[in-house]
Design an enzyme around this catalytic site. Structure first.
Site, PDB file in Angstrom:
ATOM      1  N   ASP A 137       0.818  -1.213   0.000  1.00 43.19           N
ATOM      2  CA  ASP A 137       0.000   0.000   0.000  1.00 43.19           C
ATOM      3  C   ASP A 137       0.854   1.267   0.000  1.00 43.19           C
ATOM      4  O   ASP A 137       2.026   1.257   0.420  1.00 43.19           O
ATOM      5  CB  ASP A 137      -0.896   0.035   1.241  1.00 43.19           C
ATOM      6  CG  ASP A 137      -2.077  -0.910   1.141  1.00 43.19           C
ATOM      7  OD1 ASP A 137      -2.097  -1.742   0.219  1.00 43.19           O
ATOM      8  OD2 ASP A 137      -2.968  -0.829   2.005  1.00 43.19           O
ATOM      9  N   ASP A 138       0.224   2.340  -0.451  1.00 44.08           N
ATOM     10  CA  ASP A 138       0.687   3.721  -0.269  1.00 44.08           C
ATOM     11  C   ASP A 138       1.784   4.169  -1.234  1.00 44.08           C
ATOM     12  O   ASP A 138       2.223   5.324  -1.172  1.00 44.08           O
ATOM     13  CB  ASP A 138       1.173   3.981   1.167  1.00 44.08           C
ATOM     14  CG  ASP A 138       0.077   3.805   2.194  1.00 44.08           C
ATOM     15  OD1 ASP A 138      -1.084   3.630   1.788  1.00 44.08           O
ATOM     16  OD2 ASP A 138       0.387   3.838   3.402  1.00 44.08           O
ATOM     17  N   HIS A 170       3.743  -2.366   3.072  1.00 39.98           N
ATOM     18  CA  HIS A 170       3.819  -1.036   2.477  1.00 39.98           C
ATOM     19  C   HIS A 170       5.178  -0.888   1.795  1.00 39.98           C
ATOM     20  O   HIS A 170       6.212  -1.191   2.413  1.00 39.98           O
ATOM     21  CB  HIS A 170       3.651   0.052   3.546  1.00 39.98           C
ATOM     22  CG  HIS A 170       2.330  -0.009   4.254  1.00 39.98           C
ATOM     23  ND1 HIS A 170       2.065  -0.941   5.245  1.00 39.98           N
ATOM     24  CD2 HIS A 170       1.198   0.726   4.102  1.00 39.98           C
ATOM     25  CE1 HIS A 170       0.815  -0.776   5.675  1.00 39.98           C
ATOM     26  NE2 HIS A 170       0.278   0.224   5.009  1.00 39.98           N
ATOM     27  N   HIS A 211      -5.509   9.185   0.323  1.00 46.74           N
ATOM     28  CA  HIS A 211      -5.513   8.362   1.533  1.00 46.74           C
ATOM     29  C   HIS A 211      -6.434   8.903   2.628  1.00 46.74           C
ATOM     30  O   HIS A 211      -6.202   8.730   3.825  1.00 46.74           O
ATOM     31  CB  HIS A 211      -4.096   8.204   2.092  1.00 46.74           C
ATOM     32  CG  HIS A 211      -3.900   6.922   2.856  1.00 46.74           C
ATOM     33  ND1 HIS A 211      -4.267   6.773   4.181  1.00 46.74           N
ATOM     34  CD2 HIS A 211      -3.386   5.742   2.488  1.00 46.74           C
ATOM     35  CE1 HIS A 211      -3.966   5.553   4.593  1.00 46.74           C
ATOM     36  NE2 HIS A 211      -3.434   4.890   3.573  1.00 46.74           N
ATOM     37  N   HIS A 261      -5.882   2.866  -4.504  1.00 48.53           N
ATOM     38  CA  HIS A 261      -5.855   3.112  -3.053  1.00 48.53           C
ATOM     39  C   HIS A 261      -6.315   4.538  -2.748  1.00 48.53           C
ATOM     40  O   HIS A 261      -5.936   5.106  -1.725  1.00 48.53           O
ATOM     41  CB  HIS A 261      -4.447   2.863  -2.520  1.00 48.53           C
ATOM     42  CG  HIS A 261      -4.377   2.668  -1.028  1.00 48.53           C
ATOM     43  ND1 HIS A 261      -5.298   1.943  -0.309  1.00 48.53           N
ATOM     44  CD2 HIS A 261      -3.457   3.099  -0.112  1.00 48.53           C
ATOM     45  CE1 HIS A 261      -4.967   1.934   0.966  1.00 48.53           C
ATOM     46  NE2 HIS A 261      -3.850   2.646   1.122  1.00 48.53           N
TER      47      HIS A 261
END
Length: 417
Positions: A233-234, A376, A288, A284
């Site tokens: 993620d991210d 991540h 965020h 995603h």
């Protein structure tokens, strides 16, 4: 409008029955054998490439035979059959050939034939493999506008019929480095043969949306072996994501990367490489934000912004979405109805500990078949952990697949949080 080369009678005689090497477009295409077939007395001059691919060679042979038979059966001597070609290679994968056919007897006959061969899939492509009907409408409209702006006469039945967004009108096409080129024989759109180029970056192709042709997994999946999905993620992160991709490639493993729209700019080539090697990109959101705290409009904007950036920059349509913090409700699910909403079953807490040993231990001690593992790709400690985890789990018999593949093979058996 193409200008046909005039070949002298002496050259026709010299090349009769011979073959030479023909390098097209410099070093952008492998050398192919250039074959010339002539019957000077009957005014036959045929040029064609002999490639390394049987399907292409067989199709070329069939086409030439068809026109030779057409010349014999339909046209009365004296006649002329002239076939020439151009060839290009896009991204070392798509071999495109366009043939110009001129057959002259009682009636002159001009035609254009094209072949596009996907080297990786060993498949000759049709226009239906490239675009869908909605995209064809966009192409048709832009072509009409371009010709209209060029002050060409488009107010006639021929143009109206052959420019219509019908697949059969656009079957003659090739790939160039940056565009898809469509060919229209003489007396279709206009009196002369015509070409129209449409930038590839504008095409949200069916191939790309389905992740089948341009973005095809390189790893064969063994349905008898246990599967897990690594997710990150991210990102993307310019350095750490690249290192994770290298580890995945070295181990013939795949993962799903849930990217933020804010991080895509200047990382487009990294994302293209990610997909080219069989990985999956997930949405995603853009920035965020916790979606359950937002209005319907704000949720849709967060999701669509990232989707638009992916489509406009790398021609990719994400199928899976991970809401930030895994937080979703009925409103979020409704706004994301065109995606599979994905959470996880094993959280490494890599963002919290930033400790390689802890991350490795969390995975190795708790992993089970059908797991979706959360990490991540922002931290060096995660990169170091991945370099240990993947070989270790491979030795335990696990396969690393994308989230979409995990659902394809496991369905409701995919482990959830």
């Amino acid at each position: 409008m193409k200008i046909r080369k005039i070949v002298s009678a002496f050259l026709c005689f010299l090349l009769c029955g011979c073959s030479i090497s023909k390098n097209q477009t410099g070093s952008s295409i492998e050398e192919v054998e250039h074959v010339v077939k002539t019957k000077y007395a009957q005014k036959v001059y045929i040029q064609y490439p002999k490639t390394s691919y049987d399907k292409v060679n067989n199709e070329i042979t069939k086409m030439i035979k068809m026109y030779e038979n057409k010349a014999k059966k339909i046209y009365i001597h004296p006649d002329e059959l002239n076939i020439s070609y151009e060839i290009t290679l896009q991204n070392s994968r798509y071999l495109s050939i366009v043939f110009y056919i001129y057959l002259c007897g009682n009636n002159a006959y001009d035609d254009i034939k094209t072949m596009v061969y996907d080297i990786k899939k060993d498949k000759l492509l049709s226009i239906e493999d490239i675009i869908n009907e909605k995209q064809l409408i966009n192409i048709s409209n832009e072509m009409i506008d371009d010709f209209k702006n060029a002050n060409l006469s488009i107010e006639n039945d021929n143009f109206r019929i052959h420019s219509a967004p019908i697949m059969k009108n656009y079957q003659r096409f090739t790939f160039t480095s940056n565009s898809i080129k469509f060919y229209f024989p003489k007396n279709t759109l206009f009196y002369d043969k015509t070409e129209f180029e449409y930038p590839i970056k504008k095409i949200k192709t069916a191939q790309v949306q389905n992740n089948e042709v341009l973005y095809e997994p390189f790893q064969k999946i063994d349905e008898t072996k246990p599967m897990i999905a690594l997710t990150f993620d991210d990102g993307p992160h310019k350095f750490n994501t690249k290192k994770i991709l290298d580890i995945l490639n070295e181990n013939q493993a795949k993962a799903t990367f849930f990217v933020l729209g804010t991080n895509i700019e200047n990382n487009e080539e990294l994302l293209k490489s990610m997909i080219f090697h069989g990985n999956e990109i997930g949405n995603h959101t853009y920035s965020h934000k916790q979606l359950t705290k937002l209005s319907k409009k704000e949720i849709e904007e967060e999701i669509q912004q990232t989707q638009n950036i992916l489509q406009n920059n790398i021609h990719y349509c994400a199928k899976v979405l991970r809401p930030p913090y895994g937080s979703h409700n009925s409103l979020v699910d409704s706004c994301a109805s065109s995606y599979r909403v994905v959470t996880w079953s094993l959280d490494t807490l890599d963002w919290k500990y930033r400790n390689t040993e802890k991350i490795v231990d969390e995975v190795i001690s708790n992993v089970k078949e059908g797991d979706i593992i959360l990490m991540h790709d922002l931290y060096k400690t995660t990169v170091d952990a991945v370099a240990i985890i993947i070989p270790k789990l491979k030795s335990m018999g696990y396969q690393f697949v994308t989230v979409s593949e995990l659902y394809k093979y496991y369905g409701d058996k995919v482990r959830k949080s």
